[in-house]
Motif scaffolding. Structure first.
Motif, PDB file in Angstrom:
ATOM      1  N   SER A   1     118.796 -10.236  -4.431  1.00 19.47           N
ATOM      2  CA  SER A   1     119.385  -9.246  -5.318  1.00 19.47           C
ATOM      3  C   SER A   1     118.362  -8.188  -5.721  1.00 19.47           C
ATOM      4  CB  SER A   1     119.929  -9.932  -6.574  1.00 19.47           C
ATOM      5  OG  SER A   1     120.370  -8.974  -7.507  1.00 19.47           O
TER       6      SER A   1
ATOM      7  N   PHE B   1     119.376  -6.025  -7.985  1.00 17.75           N
ATOM      8  CA  PHE B   1     119.889  -5.577  -9.272  1.00 17.75           C
ATOM      9  C   PHE B   1     118.839  -5.701 -10.361  1.00 17.75           C
ATOM     10  CE2 PHE B   1     122.993  -4.407 -12.281  1.00 17.75           C
ATOM     11  CZ  PHE B   1     122.806  -5.176 -13.412  1.00 17.75           C
ATOM     12  N   SER B   2     118.028  -6.755 -10.272  1.00 19.09           N
ATOM     13  CA  SER B   2     117.029  -6.989 -11.314  1.00 19.09           C
ATOM     14  C   SER B   2     115.767  -6.154 -11.134  1.00 19.09           C
ATOM     15  CB  SER B   2     116.659  -8.471 -11.348  1.00 19.09           C
ATOM     16  OG  SER B   2     116.079  -8.852 -10.119  1.00 19.09           O
TER      17      SER B   2
ATOM     18  N   ARG C   1     117.501   1.516 -11.678  1.00 19.43           N
ATOM     19  CA  ARG C   1     118.758   0.798 -11.799  1.00 19.43           C
ATOM     20  C   ARG C   1     119.850   1.692 -12.367  1.00 19.43           C
ATOM     21  NH1 ARG C   1     117.973  -4.765 -14.900  1.00 19.43           N
ATOM     22  NH2 ARG C   1     116.356  -3.554 -15.938  1.00 19.43           N
TER      23      ARG C   1
ATOM     24  N   ASN D   1     123.957  -1.869  -5.435  1.00 24.69           N
ATOM     25  CA  ASN D   1     123.490  -3.168  -5.915  1.00 24.69           C
ATOM     26  C   ASN D   1     124.368  -4.311  -5.410  1.00 24.69           C
ATOM     27  OD1 ASN D   1     121.303  -2.109  -7.346  1.00 24.69           O
ATOM     28  ND2 ASN D   1     122.565  -1.705  -9.140  1.00 24.69           N
TER      29      ASN D   1
ATOM     30  N   ASN E   1     123.123  -5.007  -2.100  1.00 27.92           N
ATOM     31  CA  ASN E   1     121.666  -5.166  -2.036  1.00 27.92           C
ATOM     32  C   ASN E   1     121.053  -4.238  -1.003  1.00 27.92           C
ATOM     33  OD1 ASN E   1     121.564  -7.222  -4.015  1.00 27.92           O
ATOM     34  ND2 ASN E   1     122.220  -8.711  -2.483  1.00 27.92           N
TER      35      ASN E   1
END
Length: 116
Positions: A27, A29-30, A53, A73, A76
């Protein structure tokens, strides 16, 4: 640690376009920010663009108005849309978190060659 695979490079004439993709194994996203970098023959690797982000992007002066970075996101994946390509854009393009340094893990990159 997220691993990436870059793709989409190739040979294109000046003025042409390419879309690069960066597929991450985990991921993204983080990860606060992702970047596209490039290394031309005989030169140091440089930042081309980075995106946060929150989809805030910055670009190197040399590509402003021609390149667009984006991220998905859910998939990915990070993209680099390159238009109005110039011979000086010829390089191996890499994606990685931003900031990233020589001692970080890097993918194989994808080669872009722009002919005049």
């Amino acid at each position: 640690q997220v691993q990436v695979v870059e793709s989409g490079g190739g040979l294109v004439q000046a003025g042409g376009s390419l879309r690069l993709s960066c597929a991450a194994s985990g991921s993204i996203f983080s990860i606060d920010a992702m970047g596209w970098y490039r290394q031309a023959p005989g030169k140091q690797r440089e930042l081309v663009a980075r995106i946060t982000r929150g989809d805030s992007a910055i670009y190197a002066d040399s590509v402003k108005g021609r390149f667009t970075i984006s991220r998905d996101n859910a998939k990915n994946t990070v993209y680099l849309e390159m238009n109005s390509l110039k011979p000086e854009d010829t390089a191996v393009y890499y994606c990685n978190k931003y900031p990233a340094y020589a001692y970080n893990s890097w993918g194989q990159g994808t080669r872009v060659t722009v002919s005049s």
